[in-house]
Design an enzyme around this catalytic site. Structure first.
Site, PDB file in Angstrom:
ATOM      1  N   HIS A  13       5.052   7.722  -9.003  1.00  0.00           N
ATOM      2  CA  HIS A  13       6.117   8.617  -9.476  1.00  0.00           C
ATOM      3  C   HIS A  13       6.899   8.016 -10.648  1.00  0.00           C
ATOM      4  O   HIS A  13       7.053   8.680 -11.683  1.00  0.00           O
ATOM      5  CB  HIS A  13       7.066   8.973  -8.326  1.00  0.00           C
ATOM      6  CG  HIS A  13       6.439   9.813  -7.267  1.00  0.00           C
ATOM      7  ND1 HIS A  13       6.908   9.837  -5.968  1.00  0.00           N
ATOM      8  CD2 HIS A  13       5.380  10.669  -7.305  1.00  0.00           C
ATOM      9  CE1 HIS A  13       6.170  10.670  -5.257  1.00  0.00           C
ATOM     10  NE2 HIS A  13       5.233  11.188  -6.041  1.00  0.00           N
ATOM     11  N   ARG A  36      14.592  11.885  -6.494  1.00  0.00           N
ATOM     12  CA  ARG A  36      14.103  10.824  -5.598  1.00  0.00           C
ATOM     13  C   ARG A  36      12.952  10.018  -6.193  1.00  0.00           C
ATOM     14  O   ARG A  36      12.715   8.884  -5.775  1.00  0.00           O
ATOM     15  CB  ARG A  36      13.693  11.397  -4.251  1.00  0.00           C
ATOM     16  CG  ARG A  36      12.501  12.331  -4.308  1.00  0.00           C
ATOM     17  CD  ARG A  36      12.158  12.901  -2.926  1.00  0.00           C
ATOM     18  NE  ARG A  36      11.100  13.887  -2.996  1.00  0.00           N
ATOM     19  CZ  ARG A  36       9.806  13.599  -3.009  1.00  0.00           C
ATOM     20  NH1 ARG A  36       9.406  12.346  -2.956  1.00  0.00           N
ATOM     21  NH2 ARG A  36       8.909  14.565  -3.076  1.00  0.00           N
ATOM     22  N   MET A  56       0.844  -1.196   0.000  1.00  0.00           N
ATOM     23  CA  MET A  56       0.000   0.000   0.000  1.00  0.00           C
ATOM     24  C   MET A  56       0.883   1.251   0.000  1.00  0.00           C
ATOM     25  O   MET A  56       0.847   2.063   0.908  1.00  0.00           O
ATOM     26  CB  MET A  56      -0.903  -0.015   1.233  1.00  0.00           C
ATOM     27  CG  MET A  56      -1.925   1.074   1.259  1.00  0.00           C
ATOM     28  SD  MET A  56      -2.958   1.029  -0.198  1.00  0.00           S
ATOM     29  CE  MET A  56      -3.993   2.421   0.105  1.00  0.00           C
TER      30      MET A  56
END
Length: 197
Positions: free
Chosen positions: A11, A123, A4
């Site tokens: 992303h 990131r 989850m």
């Protein structure tokens, strides 16, 4: 909790959809990240979310663990951002009309002539891949759930960050030891992941 984790696939999926066919030429301005979501990006993202849902069901069936809290990314957006979204008719419209996402742009590097190129060291790839998407992929491999869309995103992303995680259909690349995948820790069964052995 690991399954989850929507950012783990959201992303990288959005980055993949925007830059997979990029010709290497700088762009005049950074594209919008969430509110600029293309139809392709929505399809890729939805497909990754479907694969995660399938994985959660198989984990539950094989272990008895309650994975009912694992939801499709569309349902999550509607649940947590309903007061911010003006159009909930589709996954794409949820992203594009979410007031909380307005103005957020793709991670970019500015060039000497004030153009922009994507920042693949951001990131969204360097963290969300080894500590998120690779972990999900590792669990899927152990419980034998196919993840063709996740694999496509992962293969593209690992090349962009200069890493090797997925080789063929196996999570056996030289950089797996730097991830949080269960394989890194020698966990090769669902019982081992759940601490039942």
């Amino acid at each position: 909790m690991t399954i989850m984790s929507p950012n783990a696939y959201a992303h990288p999926s959005i980055m993949f959809s925007q830059w997979e066919g990029w010709d290497g030429k700088p762009v005049s301005e950074p594209p919008l990240f969430y509110t600029g979501l293309s139809e392709l990006a929505a399809e890729i993202l939805s497909s990754c979310s479907d694969e995660v849902l399938k994985l959660s069901r198989v984990v539950s069936e094989k272990s008895g663990v309650d994975t009912s809290q694992v939801s499709h990314v569309y349902d999550l957006l509607v649940k947590f951002y309903s007061h911010e979204i003006s159009d909930t008719t589709s996954l794409r419209s949820c992203f594009r009309t979410n007031a909380a996402y307005q103005g957020l742009k793709h991670p970019m590097k500015e060039t000497a002539d004030h153009s922009f190129v994507p920042d693949f060291a951001h990131r969204y790839l360097t963290e969300d891949i080894p500590y998120g998407l690779v972990v999900i992929r590792g669990i899927a491999e152990i419980v034998q759930v196919d993840t063709p869309t996740i694999d496509k995103v992962l293969l593209w992303a690992q090349e962009k960050v200069g890493k090797e995680y997925l080789v063929g259909a196996k999570l056996q690349g030289k950089d797996v030891p730097s991830t949080r995948a269960p394989q890194r820790y020698g966990l090769t069964t669902l019982d081992a992941i759940l601490g039942r052995v």
